[in-house]
Design a protein around this motif. Structure first.
Motif, mmCIF file in Angstrom:
data_model
loop_
_atom_site.group_PDB
_atom_site.id
_atom_site.type_symbol
_atom_site.label_atom_id
_atom_site.label_comp_id
_atom_site.label_asym_id
_atom_site.label_seq_id
_atom_site.Cartn_x
_atom_site.Cartn_y
_atom_site.Cartn_z
ATOM 1 N N UNK A 263 52.585 17.599 9.419
ATOM 2 C CA UNK A 263 51.843 17.733 10.668
ATOM 3 C C UNK A 263 50.788 18.824 10.544
ATOM 4 N N UNK A 264 49.610 18.601 11.114
ATOM 5 C CA UNK A 264 48.509 19.555 10.993
ATOM 6 C C UNK A 264 48.388 20.565 12.111
ATOM 7 N N UNK A 265 49.201 20.445 13.172
ATOM 8 C CA UNK A 265 49.112 21.277 14.377
ATOM 9 C C UNK A 265 47.754 21.065 15.046
ATOM 10 N N UNK A 266 47.025 22.172 15.408
ATOM 11 C CA UNK A 266 45.717 21.994 16.045
ATOM 12 C C UNK A 266 44.620 22.587 15.160
ATOM 13 N N UNK A 267 43.398 22.579 15.665
ATOM 14 C CA UNK A 267 42.262 22.980 14.855
ATOM 15 C C UNK A 267 42.211 24.451 14.517
ATOM 16 N N UNK A 268 41.207 24.815 13.735
ATOM 17 C CA UNK A 268 41.078 26.158 13.180
ATOM 18 C C UNK A 268 40.533 27.151 14.204
ATOM 19 N N UNK A 269 40.726 28.436 13.900
ATOM 20 C CA UNK A 269 40.232 29.502 14.779
ATOM 21 C C UNK A 269 38.752 29.778 14.477
ATOM 22 N N UNK A 270 37.954 28.748 14.662
ATOM 23 C CA UNK A 270 36.507 28.843 14.619
ATOM 24 C C UNK A 270 35.980 28.321 15.952
ATOM 25 N N UNK A 271 34.813 28.770 16.396
ATOM 26 C CA UNK A 271 34.295 28.336 17.700
ATOM 27 C C UNK A 271 34.223 26.815 17.828
ATOM 28 N N UNK A 272 34.733 26.309 18.942
ATOM 29 C CA UNK A 272 34.678 24.881 19.224
ATOM 30 C C UNK A 272 35.902 24.098 18.820
ATOM 31 N N UNK A 273 36.899 24.765 18.245
ATOM 32 C CA UNK A 273 38.090 24.052 17.784
ATOM 33 C C UNK A 273 39.312 24.514 18.571
ATOM 34 N N UNK A 274 40.124 25.399 17.977
ATOM 35 C CA UNK A 274 41.282 25.932 18.687
ATOM 36 C C UNK A 274 40.839 26.550 20.022
#
Length: 473
Positions: A263-274
């Protein structure tokens, strides 16, 4: 003691909690509250679930990533079923994991803000599978393991539990003991802390920052490229961990009767994702390897959410559906009997405590995505990426704001900070959701339909909208 006239009211409430996505439970033979057991004469499979932390799943080479070859994760895709449309309902760690374990959406499990605890009267996968004779363990990131009464995991040593630790040293000895120490089947969650910030582990020398392919919704700055290289080094570290778990299963002879899920969880800690409800935050990855049951190198575009995983595990373990859960089993998709699992995937974001109040809700079908920004009169602000008082800690965002070379920089940063009340995207043509079609009359009816569905879901969940994004004591 309940009085007789209250019974119909209580039954109506219980039934309403089960109405998700327009489908009602069957009236005859209601499932038991803890999930009864089907006839399971055959030896039931073990399950190992490896979960990433803040993974931009589009970087995986089996999902089209071009910056690194994720050899071991790709091997899972080659050996099993790849899901293209797994979505988290809230793109932050604690709510996602609470949804995974409870089978409930955030408003109903209580963790509808990051680090807000779940309600202490709930049950989770530990209860449901435990009642079916499974041992349920967890090693690694342990943010959602309390209270113990809700999450009765066997805590197994091995992986680093602190996602912001500067190192992620791990060992497999205790994991080996756990998976070989009993004849009872097990479900073990292996929770990696990679590639969660601060991106301090991994070998960055593998990557030439100047040659990296950046996402289309980013501003191209030297700082961004430097930080992205650090991030990808942790993706490599994650891939190596997947390889070691696969090797352990083979070494212990359990690879034939163990379902291995990534499982990938959620997006990265970059603007527009997490911390947002764009697909770069909500969309995840899932790979399922099940020897003898799942055909190798297969793919599915069925819509599923993290809330569906615990009901699926119950189904796999031989249990009956649990009354009142928001999720539903997608075992028929895994087994190849069905091509679809649900009609819609829903999203919720509450910004406190990670920034100023900024409630967002979303709904999507296979192609179209509707986002409602419930505080669009204010700018979006997140303290981890945009800390007004510590610009030295938020180098990527401020390199975007200060950029004068990239003609798109101001457009990208303005879009991120200042959002309209309604956003609508064709994710097939516009996967990074850069062209808002909310004002296009061609889509007016589709927007109205999705909005009606979204508002019905919010009502069913008891979600009051903007007012719940506040400080709780």
């Amino acid at each position: 003691m309940f009085k007789a006239f209250k019974i119909p009211v209580i039954l109506n409430v219980l039934l309403s909690l089960c109405i998700i996505d327009g489908q009602k439970p069957s009236i005859g033979g209601q499932p038991s509250a803890v999930g009864g057991q089907k006839n399971t004469n055959a030896k039931r499979p073990n399950v190992i679930i490896i979960m990433a932390d803040d993974l931009d799943s589009r970087q995986l080479s089996c999902y089209g990533g071009q910056n690194l070859k994720t050899t071991h994760i790709d091997a899972l895709a080659k050996e099993g079923l790849k899901f293209h449309n797994l979505f988290t309902s809230e793109a932050m760690c604690v709510p996602t994991r609470a949804s995974l374990f409870t089978g409930l959406y955030p408003v109903r499990h209580g963790s509808f803000q990051n680090h807000k605890p779940v309600y202490d009267h709930l049950k989770s996968v530990g209860h449901y599978l435990g009642d079916l004779g499974y041992r349920v363990g967890l090693t690694g990131k342990d943010h959602v393991t309390k209270p113990k009464s809700v999450f009765p995991f066997d805590i197994v040593a091995g992986f680093e539990p602190n996602c912001v630790a500067p190192t992620d040293e791990y060992g497999l000895d205790d994991i080996r003991k756990y998976i070989t120490g009993s004849d009872k089947p097990y479900c073990l969650f292996v929770m990696s802390i990679n590639p969660h910030a601060p991106w301090t582990v991994g070998d960055t020398t593998e990557f030439d920052a100047a040659k990296l392919k950046l996402p289309a919704n980013w501003v191209d700055t030297p700082v961004t490229r430097r930080q992205f290289a650090k991030y990808l080094a942790e993706v490599r570290r994650l891939d190596d961990q997947v390889g070691e778990i696969r090797a352990l299963l083979k070494e212990t002879g359990q690879d034939k009767n163990t379902i291995l899920i990534f499982l990938g969880e959620q997006g990265a800690q970059f603007p527009g994702a997490k911390w947002n409800l764009y697909d770069t935050g909500q969309q995840s990855s899932m790979l399922v390897r099940w020897p003898g049951k799942v055909k190798p190198s297969t793919e599915t575009h069925a819509l599923v959410q993290y809330e569906d995983i615990t009901p699926t595990l119950i189904d796999i373990a031989g249990g009956k559906p649990v009354a009142g859960l928001d999720g539903r089993s997608f075992l028929p998709v895994i087994s190849g009997k069905n091509k679809e699992a649900r009609n819609y995937a829903y999203g919720i974001h509450n910004n406190i405590p990670e920034g100023d109040p900024y409630p967002i809700r979303s709904i999507r079908d296979h192609r179209y995505k509707l986002i409602l920004n419930l505080a669009s009169d204010k700018p979006y602000y997140n303290r981890f990426m945009m800390d007004r008082n510590r610009k030295d800690r938020n180098t990527v965002w401020f390199s975007w704001v200060d950029d004068t070379a990239d003609a798109n920089a101001k457009k990208i940063t303005d879009r991120f900070e200042h959002r309209p009340a309604v956003e609508f995207y064709d994710t097939e043509k516009d996967p990074f959701e850069l062209k808002n079609l909310a004002a296009d009359p061609q889509h007016a009816q589709r927007i109205a339909t999705l909005r009606t569905e979204l508002e019905a879901w919010m009502k069913q969940q008891g979600d009051e909208g903007a007012s719940i994004d506040r400080v709780y004591r």
